[in-house]
Design an enzyme around this catalytic site. Structure first.
Site, short mmCIF file in Angstrom:
data_model
loop_
_atom_site.label_atom_id
_atom_site.label_comp_id
_atom_site.label_asym_id
_atom_site.label_seq_id
_atom_site.Cartn_x
_atom_site.Cartn_y
_atom_site.Cartn_z
N TYR A 72 -1.25 -0.40 11.23
CA TYR A 72 -1.55 -1.07 9.84
C TYR A 72 -0.23 -0.93 9.13
CZ TYR A 72 -3.39 -1.35 5.00
OH TYR A 72 -3.26 -1.70 3.80
N THR A 83 0.91 -1.13 -0.08
CA THR A 83 -0.01 -0.12 -0.07
C THR A 83 0.94 1.39 0.21
OG1 THR A 83 -1.42 1.35 1.46
CG2 THR A 83 -0.22 -0.36 2.68
N ASP A 84 0.08 2.45 -0.50
CA ASP A 84 1.00 3.84 -0.52
C ASP A 84 1.16 4.19 0.86
OD1 ASP A 84 -1.55 4.27 0.17
OD2 ASP A 84 -1.75 6.02 -1.23
N GLU A 85 0.36 3.81 1.84
CA GLU A 85 0.40 4.13 3.10
C GLU A 85 1.76 3.81 3.95
OE1 GLU A 85 -3.12 3.57 5.77
OE2 GLU A 85 -4.31 3.25 3.91
N LYS A 92 2.62 -3.40 7.28
CA LYS A 92 2.55 -3.53 5.78
C LYS A 92 3.99 -3.32 5.35
CE LYS A 92 -0.07 -4.52 2.93
NZ LYS A 92 -0.76 -5.58 2.58
P1 NAD Z 1 -9.93 -6.69 2.80
O1 NAD Z 1 -9.91 -6.44 4.42
O2 NAD Z 1 -11.16 -6.45 2.15
O3 NAD Z 1 -9.58 -8.29 2.69
C1 NAD Z 1 -8.63 -9.17 3.16
C2 NAD Z 1 -8.82 -10.50 3.09
O4 NAD Z 1 -7.92 -11.32 3.73
C3 NAD Z 1 -10.27 -11.04 3.70
O5 NAD Z 1 -10.76 -11.83 2.64
C4 NAD Z 1 -9.67 -11.89 4.84
O6 NAD Z 1 -10.67 -12.95 5.27
C5 NAD Z 1 -8.32 -12.38 4.78
N1 NAD Z 1 -7.41 -12.61 5.50
C6 NAD Z 1 -7.10 -11.92 6.90
N2 NAD Z 1 -6.43 -12.40 7.62
C7 NAD Z 1 -6.15 -13.59 6.93
C8 NAD Z 1 -5.29 -14.45 7.22
N3 NAD Z 1 -4.46 -14.63 8.31
N4 NAD Z 1 -5.27 -15.91 6.29
C9 NAD Z 1 -5.72 -15.73 5.22
N5 NAD Z 1 -6.75 -14.83 5.04
C10 NAD Z 1 -6.71 -13.76 5.70
O7 NAD Z 1 -8.80 -6.04 2.10
P2 NAD Z 1 -8.50 -5.36 0.69
O8 NAD Z 1 -9.00 -4.02 1.00
O9 NAD Z 1 -9.15 -6.26 -0.28
O10 NAD Z 1 -7.08 -5.26 0.63
C11 NAD Z 1 -6.38 -6.43 0.07
C12 NAD Z 1 -4.88 -6.08 0.09
O11 NAD Z 1 -4.44 -4.87 -0.39
C13 NAD Z 1 -4.03 -5.90 1.41
O12 NAD Z 1 -2.87 -6.56 1.57
C14 NAD Z 1 -3.93 -4.29 1.60
O13 NAD Z 1 -3.07 -3.75 2.60
C15 NAD Z 1 -3.79 -3.94 0.26
N6 NAD Z 1 -4.34 -2.62 -0.10
C16 NAD Z 1 -5.68 -2.18 -0.05
C17 NAD Z 1 -5.89 -1.08 -0.33
C18 NAD Z 1 -7.54 -0.45 -0.27
O14 NAD Z 1 -7.68 0.85 -0.61
N7 NAD Z 1 -8.39 -1.36 0.13
C19 NAD Z 1 -5.08 -0.31 -0.94
C20 NAD Z 1 -3.67 -0.48 -1.29
C21 NAD Z 1 -3.44 -2.07 -0.98
P1 TYD Z 2 -10.45 4.38 4.97
O1 TYD Z 2 -11.54 4.17 3.82
O2 TYD Z 2 -10.47 3.80 6.24
O3 TYD Z 2 -9.02 4.21 4.41
P2 TYD Z 2 -7.37 4.76 4.63
O4 TYD Z 2 -7.62 4.93 6.18
O5 TYD Z 2 -6.77 3.42 4.42
O6 TYD Z 2 -7.33 5.97 3.76
O7 TYD Z 2 -10.52 6.01 5.19
C1 TYD Z 2 -10.31 6.80 4.06
C2 TYD Z 2 -10.55 8.31 4.61
O8 TYD Z 2 -11.78 8.45 5.03
C3 TYD Z 2 -9.43 8.57 5.76
O9 TYD Z 2 -9.00 9.82 5.63
C4 TYD Z 2 -10.31 8.42 6.91
C5 TYD Z 2 -11.79 8.90 6.57
N1 TYD Z 2 -12.94 8.35 6.93
C6 TYD Z 2 -13.81 8.99 7.66
O10 TYD Z 2 -13.74 10.38 7.35
N2 TYD Z 2 -15.00 8.42 8.14
C7 TYD Z 2 -15.18 7.20 8.41
O11 TYD Z 2 -15.94 6.72 9.01
C8 TYD Z 2 -14.06 6.46 7.62
C9 TYD Z 2 -14.35 4.86 7.72
C10 TYD Z 2 -13.06 6.94 7.10
#
Ligand code: NAD
Ligand code: TYD
Length: 347
Positions: free
Chosen positions: A153, A125-127, A157
């Site tokens: 988090y 992630t970019d975080e 990562k």
């Molecule tokens: P999500 O929380 O929707 O899904 C995570 C999945 O992993 C779930 O199905 C969960 O059951 C599974 N999981 C959790 N712990 C596990 C374990 N110990 N063993 C096996 N499975 C397990 O997450 P997401 O938003 O789909 O993100 C997926 C990946 O992409 C993550 O690694 C996250 O860091 C990365 N990512 C997410 C975003 C975003 O905006 N959501 C952006 C950049 C990177």
């Molecule tokens: P989020 O979807 O949790 O993603 P991330 O923290 O990984 O960027 O949050 C996106 C942005 O929205 C973040 O700046 C936090 C804000 N946020 C709210 O203002 N209210 C909410 O209820 C949530 C879940 C997030």
């Protein structure tokens, strides 16, 4: 090719499973997922009907289960999406983030060493780069930006990324890493900003905006992220990091207002609530490297993607109502006896 996709019952992983099944029907996809609160097997219902797809319930940190799966399935490529992914939860309780995101990744890397795969891809992630100031719109994260994390988090990562790079340097595991900005689209779990706001607005509930709502996120439609990962695992250079993002920066407050406007709901639903601890101000990706090396570019502008996403949530009420009611968590138990293709690795 046999491709293991971990975390495939979550948001991005499930979108990737569907992307791969369509784009590369010749490949077999083996999904490993623990089905935590964020995993929803109903999301994979259409995939489960396909011969080229197999679901295995297992924890990526369970060494015995993971080795057994690698032994049986003999993957060529492993794409690791599995993670605890919600910043707010990591602030409440960091421990499970360390267990899954760091230990889990190290177990997968050990399995890759032991069974010599062609590619291990870490979905990061970019975080991991921390945040950028709001008054410097000229600054972007590049692959050279130092890791500088804010939340448990992002720290977990970043730790995983360092391990992935260490396994490449030390053991020559063929790895790649992608660092993507915030995703949105179908199957997004309703604890994250965009789905939460859509669902609350539809129910005329308050929309909780943290602090002033001026924090900026760089939004990418999930399908564009899947396309980028597909390119990296097939054409990306081993040992490299690729940033993924599409220059779609928006302030949270503007995202929320756009959702309300699209749904015809009043802005009076917005409630400014206490800010997140250590709240990152701005994320913004420079995607030059992946564009120049692999020809990737995003195809969905935010204005279109948000409309598509809202439409999806309007048309899939059963999916998110099942999550809100908690029904989805018994889906595995309800379906387990009926589905021959699922296996249960004890967790
Ligand atoms: P999500 O929380 O929707 O899904 C995570 C999945 O992993 C779930 O199905 C969960 O059951 C599974 N999981 C959790 N712990 C596990 C374990 N110990 N063993 C096996 N499975 C397990 O997450 P997401 O938003 O789909 O993100 C997926 C990946 O992409 C993550 O690694 C996250 O860091 C990365 N990512 C997410 C975003 C975003 O905006 N959501 C952006 C950049 C990177
Ligand atoms: P989020 O979807 O949790 O993603 P991330 O923290 O990984 O960027 O949050 C996106 C942005 O929205 C973040 O700046 C936090 C804000 N946020 C709210 O203002 N209210 C909410 O209820 C949530 C879940 C997030």
């Amino acid at each position: 090719m046999n491709i293991i996709v971990t975390g495939g019952a979550g948001f991005i992983g499930s979108n990737f499973v569907y992307y791969e099944l369509k784009k590369h029907p010749e490949d077999r996809i083996i999904c490993i997922d623990k089905l935590t609160y964020a995993g929803n097997l109903e999301t994979l219902e259409a995939a489960l009907k396909k011969d080229k797809f197999k679901f295995i319930r297992a924890d990526i940190a369970d060494r015995r289960a993971i080795y057994r799966i690698f032994e049986t399935e003999r993957p060529d490529i492993v794409v690791n999406f599995a993670a605890e992914s919600h910043v707010d939860r990591s602030i409440e309780n960091p421990e499970v983030f360390l267990q899954t995101n760091i230990i889990g990744t190290s177990v997968l890397l050990d399995a890759c060493r032991k069974y010599s795969i062609d590619r291990f891809h870490q979905v990061s992630t970019d975080e991991v780069y921390g945040d950028l100031p709001l008054d410097r719109p000229d600054l972007f994260f590049t692959e050279e930006t130092p890791l500088h994390t804010s939340s448990p988090y992002s720290a977990s990562k970043a730790s995983a990324d360092l391990l992935v790079q260490a396994y490449h340097r030390t053991y020559k595991v063929p790895v790649t890493i992608s660092r993507c900005s915030n995703n949105y689209g179908p199957f997004h779990f309703p604890e994250k900003l965009i789905p939460l706001m859509i669902i609350n607005a539809l129910s005329d509930k308050e929309l909780p905006v943290y602090g002033t709502g001026e924090n900026v996120r760089d939004w990418l439609y999930v399908k564009d992220h899947c396309a980028a990962i597909d390119l990296i695992i097939r054409k990306g250079r081993v040992g490299e990091v690729y940033n993924i993002g599409g220059h779609n920066e928006r302030r949270n407050i503007d995202v929320v207002k756009t959702i309300l406007k699209e749904l015809g709901k009043p802005e009076s639903l917005i409630a400014h609530v206490a800010d997140r601890k250590g709240h990152d101000r701005r994320y913004a990706i420079d995607p030059t490297k992946i564009h120049e090396e692999l020809g990737w570019e995003p195809t969905t502008k935010f204005e279109d993607g948000i409309k598509l996403t809202i439409k999806w949530y309007l048309e899939h009420r059963d999916w998110w109502m099942g999550i809100i009611s908690g029904d989805y968590q018994t889906y595995y138990e309800r379906m387990y006896d009926q589905r021959a293709k699922m296996e249960y690795a004890k967790i």
